[in-house]
Write an enzyme that holds these catalytic residues in place. Structure first.
Site, mmCIF file in Angstrom:
data_model
loop_
_atom_site.group_PDB
_atom_site.id
_atom_site.type_symbol
_atom_site.label_atom_id
_atom_site.label_comp_id
_atom_site.label_asym_id
_atom_site.label_seq_id
_atom_site.Cartn_x
_atom_site.Cartn_y
_atom_site.Cartn_z
ATOM 1 N N SER A 251 35.818 52.301 79.676
ATOM 2 C CA SER A 251 34.640 51.569 79.236
ATOM 3 C C SER A 251 35.025 50.095 78.908
ATOM 4 O O SER A 251 36.121 49.460 79.178
ATOM 5 C CB SER A 251 33.787 52.274 78.160
ATOM 6 N N ASN A 252 34.119 49.659 78.187
ATOM 7 C CA ASN A 252 34.615 48.006 77.557
ATOM 8 C C ASN A 252 33.964 47.961 76.199
ATOM 9 O O ASN A 252 33.234 48.614 75.914
ATOM 10 C CB ASN A 252 34.175 46.794 78.534
ATOM 11 N N PRO A 253 34.445 46.664 75.535
ATOM 12 C CA PRO A 253 33.730 46.319 74.201
ATOM 13 C C PRO A 253 32.195 45.887 74.093
ATOM 14 O O PRO A 253 31.844 45.549 73.096
ATOM 15 C CB PRO A 253 34.744 45.609 73.642
ATOM 16 N N ALA B 164 27.482 45.002 81.035
ATOM 17 C CA ALA B 164 29.144 44.985 81.272
ATOM 18 C C ALA B 164 29.259 46.221 82.275
ATOM 19 O O ALA B 164 29.833 47.156 81.343
ATOM 20 C CB ALA B 164 30.001 44.778 80.094
#
Length: 398
Positions: A214-216, A280
């Site tokens: 995933s990403n922040p 995102a």
């Protein structure tokens, strides 16, 4: 229509009270915040703790509850009445219907009815002969004359063992009527009459049940774009990944998890007038996903990946006449060059580009610094994400 709305669910003392728990969950799945008011008789059918646990709110029953330290509790019917966008009583017994018709306020539910500033939807539910009784029919006419909304009961097998008209309507019918009568966003602006779809937040690509790529992303910028579109008069659908920020009020929201989930939801909304791809989205997903947790001992240290669906590019290829496609580009280097390339390759109309290396910008920040590109020019905007979002849409759509 129910996403972000605040609903009081009134539950009275009939056998159909148990169905109110399912109705509460349906409202929540539609994005509404629900509080429950029960008559004392209703607590004989379903416990207060059930609705408190499901709603995550205190349940209101008595105007003057025992063992209550808060001396202001007796004004709760006023504060709830000011809070609510819609008041639904389902089921509503003949007894409570009579009290509403004659202005009796002997418990928290009936007191809140008198204080309510919002639409009231009554779902009368009782035995067939009771429903057809002259007194009940007179009370039904009385509440209709006062502007309250009624959803007639359905026919079928009743708790008495008889067949007749008196069953609580199906949950889907109650939700449909709730959506019809609840106040909507009447803001007029340059996007009035336009359908806008916004994607926001991260996606998760699972390696096994406890690990994922995933990403922040916090979803803050995408949520701000959705709120800005609503402020300019649009009908907005917000599709978002796992986030912890509050959902915007009055906006329909759809929760997704993976890039594949997002793609499926975007395809359903691909006929929108404006699509804003602020999510995102993970570019890669594990080639294989284990159904069980992968143990450290003996596990492979390499992870094979496959590219996820390029949703923005798909939208660009399938763009309809007059449709506006706005993409986002998060870069660490050569911001303008890379954003311009993305604009052309994806067949987007606009690209909003920002660098995570700049101070007070990026995933978790409440502020942002972006460039808006259309292939001919570029403009820079700075400020809070809400301010930047509104400025972007005002610049594009006037």
């Amino acid at each position: 229509m129910l996403s972000g709305k605040r609903i009081i669910l009134g539950v009275t003392g009939g056998i159909a009270a148990y169905k109110a728990a399912f109705l509460l969950r349906a409202y929540q799945k539609a994005g509404a915040d629900v509080r429950v008011a029960m008559t004392p008789a209703a607590t004989r059918f379903v416990g207060v703790e059930t609705f408190s646990s499901l709603s995550k709110h205190e349940v209101a029953v008595e105007v003057f509850p025992e063992n209550r330290a808060n001396t202001e509790s007796w004004t709760q019917h006023i504060s709830w009445a000011e809070w609510a966008d819609l008041f639904v009583i389902a089921p509503c017994t003949a007894n409570t219907l009579a009290k509403i018709a004659h202005g009796i306020s002997d418990n928290m539910l009936t007191a809140t009815v008198l204080a309510a500033r919002c639409p009231l939807l009554i779902c009368p539910t009782m035995d067939g002969e009771m429903y057809e009784a002259p007194a009940v029919q007179t009370n039904l006419e009385t509440v209709k004359e006062r502007g309250y909304h009624l959803l007639e009961p359905e026919e079928g097998y009743l708790a008495s063992g008889l067949e007749g008209k008196g069953r609580l309507p199906e949950i889907a019918s109650i939700l449909k009527e709730s959506s019809r009568i609840i106040p909507t966003n009447n803001t007029e602006g340059p996007l009035t009459g336009q359908k806008v779809v916004v994607t926001a937040g991260p996606t998760r690509e699972y390696i096994d049940p406890v690990r994922y790529i995933s990403n922040p992303s916090s979803g803050k910028m995408g949520f701000a774009m959705a709120e800005a579109a609503q402020q300019l008069g649009a009908e907005v659908t917000l599709i978002h990944g796992p986030v912890s920020i509050p959902k915007p009020r009055g906006i329909e929201t759809v929760e997704i998890e993976s890039a594949a989930d997002l793609f499926e939801e975007v395809k359903k909304e691909a006929d929108a007038d404006i699509v804003i791809m602020a999510a995102a989205v993970a570019d890669f997903s594990p080639q294989e996903t284990s159904r069980q947790k992968i143990k450290k001992k003996g596990a492979k240290t390499e992870l094979s990946l496959t590219q996820t669906q390029d949703i923005l590019r798909w939208l660009g290829k399938h763009k309809q006449d007059g449709q506006q496609l706005i993409g986002f580009a998060m870069e660490t280097e050569e911001l303008i060059k890379n954003a311009q390339t993305k604009l052309e390759k994806k067949n987007a109309d606009w690209i909003v580009a920002n660098s995570i290396s700049e101070p007070d910008a990026g995933f978790q920040s409440d502020t942002n610094s972006v460039y808006l590109l259309d292939g001919k020019s570029q403009q820079q905007f700075k400020g809070s994400k809400k301010e930047v979002a509104l400025t972007i849409l005002q610049t594009i759509f006037g």
